[in-house]
Motif scaffolding. Structure first.
Motif: not given
Length: 348
Positions: A266-280
């Motif tokens: 849940d790191e807001d700069v990189y990791a959260r966006g990467a998780l969201s992109s992976l799920v999408r």
């Protein structure tokens, strides 16, 4: 002679595990699945899971308040060094992946996490709680009447003024004021040895969760962690685990890594966006979904959350053995040597 640290109570360590899995699962559903064009039935299932597991952060803070934060150097290092390590590691990995320049300035900015511009909102507020915990602990040691009066005041300021009236004091629970309230509540549970039977906890949890679902579906007037129903849900879950009698070295070992699960995903700069992109990507955002597929996809993402949770636990165990434990030990040793030398110098 070093004193042996007390064995952690596995029932509350198990609660830490449940809370962190709930956080990861809901982040998958919220940051990932919410961006997909899913059917209304799948959205209802996702909302039901969210409402059933929404106790996570509040329960975490109740645990801290129940056992109390002790302002010790070793405790600070155990909190600070994993944050610093994962902040730097995540920046390095994603900077290399995206082809960003690796600069000293960029690295130094990754150490703002504990006081401003933090990529983890929880870390920043918990650091402030750590610093002020001795004052809160002192308040918990006052007379019974004073403690109850202060608890009532905190509840009024946070739940009524903040949650119900939406004042700026605490409008959603993502702030220091809310951390103090939940920490103090946990301390009161221990101070007054408050307990409920397991059946009452389960019944109360079921009723409160149903009310949360109805409120979030039809009203949605009270937001996030400061919702009094969500606060009550967390207290009931905490009291439920308080009735559990279990002691397990495995549970304690897994629980020791759950905070790192949060730091990694849940790191807001990189990791959260990467998780969201992976799920999408797994959902195939442009696919013509059918209702049945959407429902199965939500269930599959819950399964994915289980796999990701244990994968991150294993990753932390490896990184802790190689780096974090050694850095923490070195920091604690250096601190003790410096303080011992200062004490010797003062005595001269």
């Amino acid at each position: 002679m070093q004193t042996k640290e007390p064995t952690r109570q596995s029932n509350f360590e198990l609660l830490r595990i449940v809370c962190m899995f709930a956080i990861l699962c809901l982040h998958v559903l919220h940051h990932g699945c919410s961006k997909l064009a899913l059917s209304s039935g799948a959205d209802i299932l996702s909302q039901a899971v969210h409402d059933a597991l929404g106790f996570h952060v509040n329960a975490f803070l109740l645990i801290s308040g129940y056992f109390g934060i002790r302002m010790r150097a070793k405790g600070f290092f155990r909190f600070f060094i994993p944050c610093a390590f994962y902040s730097a590691l995540i920046w390095l990995v994603f900077a290399l992946y995206y082809g960003e320049p690796l600069t000293v300035t960029g690295l130094l900015k990754r150490f703002h996490f504990f006081y401003r511009e933090s990529p983890w909102w929880f870390v920043e507020n918990y650091f402030f709680l750590f610093l002020t915990a001795p004052l809160i602990n002192a308040a918990l040691a006052r007379s019974r009447q004073e403690v109850l009066l202060f608890l009532g005041l905190l509840a009024f300021l946070n739940i009524v003024c903040g949650g119900v009236l939406h004042s700026g004091f605490n409008s959603n629970g993502f702030n220091y004021n809310h951390f103090v309230f939940m920490y103090f509540t946990g301390g009161c549970i221990r101070r007054f040895d408050f307990s409920l039977s397991r059946n009452r906890c389960l019944l109360g949890y079921a009723v409160v969760t149903a009310l949360i679902f109805l409120e979030s579906t039809f009203v949605h007037a009270i937001r996030d962690y400061i919702n009094p129903l969500v606060v009550a849900q967390a207290v009931l879950v905490f009291l439920l685990f308080k009735t559990v009698r279990v002691q397990s070295a495995l549970v304690n070992s897994v629980a020791a890594s759950v905070f790192s699960v949060y730091l990694m995903h849940d790191e807001d700069v990189y990791a959260r966006g990467a998780l969201s992109s992976l799920v999408r990507r797994m959902g195939g955002v442009n696919w013509p979904f059918s209702t049945g597929y959407d429902f199965v996809f939500i269930v599959a993402m819950i399964g994915f959350s289980v796999a990701a949770f244990f994968a991150l636990i294993i990753a932390d165990k490896i990184l802790s053995r190689l780096f974090i434990d050694r850095l923490t030990g070195l920091a604690d040793y250096s601190y003790r040597k410096i303080t011992d030398n200062i004490k010797k110098w003062v005595r001269l």
